[in-house]
Structure formats: structure tokens, C-alpha cells
Design a protein around this motif. Structure first.
Motif, PDB file in Angstrom:
ATOM      1  N   ASP A   1       0.828  -1.201   0.000  1.00  0.00           N
ATOM      2  CA  ASP A   1       0.000   0.000   0.000  1.00  0.00           C
ATOM      3  C   ASP A   1       0.871   1.263   0.000  1.00  0.00           C
ATOM      4  O   ASP A   1       0.556   2.246  -0.678  1.00  0.00           O
ATOM      5  CB  ASP A   1      -0.909   0.017   1.231  1.00  0.00           C
ATOM      6  CG  ASP A   1      -1.841  -1.177   1.270  1.00  0.00           C
ATOM      7  OD1 ASP A   1      -2.811  -1.199   0.515  1.00  0.00           O
ATOM      8  OD2 ASP A   1      -1.553  -2.098   2.067  1.00  0.00           O
ATOM      9  N   SER A   2       1.957   1.231   0.763  1.00  0.00           N
ATOM     10  CA  SER A   2       2.853   2.388   0.826  1.00  0.00           C
ATOM     11  C   SER A   2       3.534   2.631  -0.510  1.00  0.00           C
ATOM     12  O   SER A   2       3.654   3.775  -0.964  1.00  0.00           O
ATOM     13  CB  SER A   2       3.906   2.179   1.917  1.00  0.00           C
ATOM     14  OG  SER A   2       3.304   2.125   3.183  1.00  0.00           O
ATOM     15  N   ILE A   3       3.995   1.559  -1.146  1.00  0.00           N
ATOM     16  CA  ILE A   3       4.618   1.703  -2.463  1.00  0.00           C
ATOM     17  C   ILE A   3       3.603   2.280  -3.450  1.00  0.00           C
ATOM     18  O   ILE A   3       3.909   3.218  -4.197  1.00  0.00           O
ATOM     19  CB  ILE A   3       5.175   0.354  -2.963  1.00  0.00           C
ATOM     20  CG1 ILE A   3       6.345  -0.086  -2.082  1.00  0.00           C
ATOM     21  CG2 ILE A   3       5.607   0.454  -4.430  1.00  0.00           C
ATOM     22  CD1 ILE A   3       6.787  -1.524  -2.322  1.00  0.00           C
ATOM     23  N   ALA A   4       2.393   1.738  -3.458  1.00  0.00           N
ATOM     24  CA  ALA A   4       1.352   2.219  -4.372  1.00  0.00           C
ATOM     25  C   ALA A   4       1.074   3.705  -4.154  1.00  0.00           C
ATOM     26  O   ALA A   4       0.931   4.462  -5.119  1.00  0.00           O
ATOM     27  CB  ALA A   4       0.081   1.393  -4.194  1.00  0.00           C
ATOM     28  N   ALA A   5       1.014   4.145  -2.904  1.00  0.00           N
ATOM     29  CA  ALA A   5       0.759   5.559  -2.607  1.00  0.00           C
ATOM     30  C   ALA A   5       1.886   6.449  -3.121  1.00  0.00           C
ATOM     31  O   ALA A   5       1.636   7.495  -3.726  1.00  0.00           O
ATOM     32  CB  ALA A   5       0.576   5.757  -1.096  1.00  0.00           C
ATOM     33  N   GLY A   6       3.128   6.047  -2.893  1.00  0.00           N
ATOM     34  CA  GLY A   6       4.265   6.848  -3.341  1.00  0.00           C
ATOM     35  C   GLY A   6       4.373   6.917  -4.852  1.00  0.00           C
ATOM     36  O   GLY A   6       4.640   7.983  -5.425  1.00  0.00           O
ATOM     37  N   VAL A   7       4.150   5.789  -5.509  1.00  0.00           N
ATOM     38  CA  VAL A   7       4.239   5.748  -6.969  1.00  0.00           C
ATOM     39  C   VAL A   7       3.104   6.563  -7.593  1.00  0.00           C
ATOM     40  O   VAL A   7       3.332   7.356  -8.509  1.00  0.00           O
ATOM     41  CB  VAL A   7       4.239   4.288  -7.473  1.00  0.00           C
ATOM     42  CG1 VAL A   7       4.080   4.226  -8.987  1.00  0.00           C
ATOM     43  CG2 VAL A   7       5.530   3.586  -7.048  1.00  0.00           C
TER      44      VAL A   7
ATOM     45  N   SER B   1      -0.809  -3.990  -2.788  1.00  0.00           N
ATOM     46  CA  SER B   1      -1.448  -3.813  -1.486  1.00  0.00           C
ATOM     47  C   SER B   1      -0.930  -4.897  -0.550  1.00  0.00           C
ATOM     48  O   SER B   1      -0.276  -5.847  -0.984  1.00  0.00           O
ATOM     49  CB  SER B   1      -2.978  -3.896  -1.610  1.00  0.00           C
ATOM     50  OG  SER B   1      -3.358  -5.181  -2.036  1.00  0.00           O
ATOM     51  N   GLY B   2      -1.205  -4.718   0.719  1.00  0.00           N
ATOM     52  CA  GLY B   2      -0.806  -5.710   1.704  1.00  0.00           C
ATOM     53  C   GLY B   2       0.658  -5.626   2.084  1.00  0.00           C
ATOM     54  O   GLY B   2       1.350  -4.663   1.778  1.00  0.00           O
ATOM     55  N   ASP B   3       1.110  -6.659   2.772  1.00  0.00           N
ATOM     56  CA  ASP B   3       2.453  -6.666   3.359  1.00  0.00           C
ATOM     57  C   ASP B   3       3.561  -7.158   2.444  1.00  0.00           C
ATOM     58  O   ASP B   3       4.725  -6.980   2.748  1.00  0.00           O
ATOM     59  CB  ASP B   3       2.443  -7.536   4.623  1.00  0.00           C
ATOM     60  CG  ASP B   3       2.806  -6.731   5.853  1.00  0.00           C
ATOM     61  OD1 ASP B   3       3.047  -5.524   5.732  1.00  0.00           O
ATOM     62  OD2 ASP B   3       2.852  -7.337   6.927  1.00  0.00           O
ATOM     63  N   GLU B   4       3.222  -7.794   1.344  1.00  0.00           N
ATOM     64  CA  GLU B   4       4.254  -8.395   0.503  1.00  0.00           C
ATOM     65  C   GLU B   4       5.130  -7.364  -0.202  1.00  0.00           C
ATOM     66  O   GLU B   4       6.258  -7.634  -0.571  1.00  0.00           O
ATOM     67  CB  GLU B   4       3.609  -9.307  -0.539  1.00  0.00           C
ATOM     68  CG  GLU B   4       4.630 -10.054  -1.368  1.00  0.00           C
ATOM     69  CD  GLU B   4       3.997 -10.974  -2.379  1.00  0.00           C
ATOM     70  OE1 GLU B   4       4.650 -11.227  -3.395  1.00  0.00           O
ATOM     71  OE2 GLU B   4       2.871 -11.429  -2.173  1.00  0.00           O
ATOM     72  N   GLY B   5       4.634  -6.180  -0.405  1.00  0.00           N
ATOM     73  CA  GLY B   5       5.399  -5.179  -1.129  1.00  0.00           C
ATOM     74  C   GLY B   5       5.479  -5.534  -2.600  1.00  0.00           C
ATOM     75  O   GLY B   5       4.522  -6.022  -3.191  1.00  0.00           O
ATOM     76  N   ALA B   6       6.638  -5.325  -3.187  1.00  0.00           N
ATOM     77  CA  ALA B   6       6.823  -5.551  -4.619  1.00  0.00           C
ATOM     78  C   ALA B   6       7.612  -6.826  -4.900  1.00  0.00           C
ATOM     79  O   ALA B   6       8.117  -7.005  -6.004  1.00  0.00           O
ATOM     80  CB  ALA B   6       7.507  -4.342  -5.232  1.00  0.00           C
TER      81      ALA B   6
END
Length: 181
Positions: free
Chosen positions: A79-85, A148-153
Motif C-alpha cells: 500500500d505504501s509503495i502504491a501511494a508513493g508511486v 497492497s498488503g504486506d508483501e510489497g513488490a
């Protein structure tokens, strides 16, 4: 990325707000990580929580943006990666650097970013061990904003050819998870 809960940290307060031993000015873990990112002279976006935002706002003048992510159960690195991107959709690529990795050198960030000029995925590697940052080219935008979730990329790194960038920087392997760290 500074939006995690730091749940493995057993000290008082959030792990990213703790003073980092050995830092020139006794900066916080988050502050030193941000300072190193800014020193790379690459654009910097920080995904964080409302709790940690004041630490970032101390250095925000040199930062390209702060995204305050809500603390919602089930939110994770994806989720954090998606928000930043999504907040920097016009970027030629993105480096993912967890804020609990204050020992990653600015030159390492630059080397991984440079590798993205000809690779869809690149990551820092120290003595054959994969570390951070991990970089993604613009062609992966739609997949990154859907994370989304904890797995990241992690699944993207496994799906696309990834270029290891050998660096002489042990900091790519060192994250702060405990008081002892």
C-alpha cells in the motif's frame, strides 16, 4: 517508506524516531535515512504516518513530497509503495527504500537509479546478497500502483528480470528492527 508500525521494535516510542547511535548529529533513524536520500540528489517522496510526519517536516523543504498514509489494519508495504508511486506518476522510475535503513549511502541510491535507465527492475547487492534499495522502471507503473498488503513488490522482482547492482555498501543489508540494532 516510513508508514510501517515498527511492531518488532520493543523500545519506547516508534523505532524510526529513535536516535541513531553513531550519527554525526544524533539524528533519528528516519532523519538519517531521509538525509542520505536527499544527499543522493534524486527526487524524494516520503510515505509516512501522521505520527512520524513532524520528523519529516523538519527536512521537508528539500523533499519533493510527503504522503501521509492512514494507519489502517491490513495496510502494508504494498500500500505504501502504491501511494508513493501514484503520487509521482510522471517519474521515470522509483526506488523503494525502507526508512529503517539509515546506513544506505547516497552513492548507492544513485547507482541503482542509473541501472533503471536500461532495466525494468534493479536492486543493490553487497557481496552477493540482495538488499535495498530496489528500483522499478516507469513501465511497471500500473502494477506498482495496484500493490497492497504486506508483501510489497516482491512478486514483481520475481516476475521481471532484475539487475543486481554490486555496491561496496553493507548498509543495503542493515535495517533497524530492535533496540539492539
Amino acid at each position: 517508506l516510513a508508514a510501517g508500525l515498527g511492531s518488532r521494535f520493543s523500545g519506547a516510542g516508534h523505532k524510526l524516531a529513535q536516535p541513531l547511535e553513531g550519527a554525526d548529529d544524533a539524528g533519528s533513524v528516519l532523519g538519517v535515512t531521509l538525509r542520505n536520500a536527499l544527499a543522493s540528489r534524486l527526487p524524494v517522496r516520503v510515505v509516512t504516518t501522521a505520527e512520524l510526519a513532524p520528523l519529516i517536516y523538519q527536512q521537508v523543504a528539500a523533499c519533493d513530497g510527503v504522503i501521509v498514509a492512514p494507519q489502517v489494519p491490513g495496510r502494508g508495504m504494498g500500500d505504501s509503495i502504491a501511494a508513493g508511486v501514484s503520487a509521482s506518476a510522471d517519474a521515470p522510475g522509483w526506488l523503494v527504500l525502507p526508512a529503517d535503513m539509515p546506513r544506505v549511502r547516497p552513492a548507492t541510491l544513485q547507482k541503482v537509479a542509473e541501472a533503471l535507465r536500461i532495466n525494468a527492475v534493479a536492486f543493490a547487492q553487497y557481496h552477493g546478497r540482495r538488499g535495498h534499495p530496489v528500483g522499478f522502471g516507469a513501465e511497471l507503473y500500473s502494477e506498482l500502483v495496484a500493490l497492497s498488503g504486506d508483501e510489497g513488490a516482491r512478486r514483481l522482482v520475481g516476475r521481471y528480470p532484475a539487475q543486481a547492482v554490486d555496491v561496496d555498501d553493507a548498509g543495503v543489508l542493515i535495517d533497524i528492527d530492535t533496540v539492539q540494532d
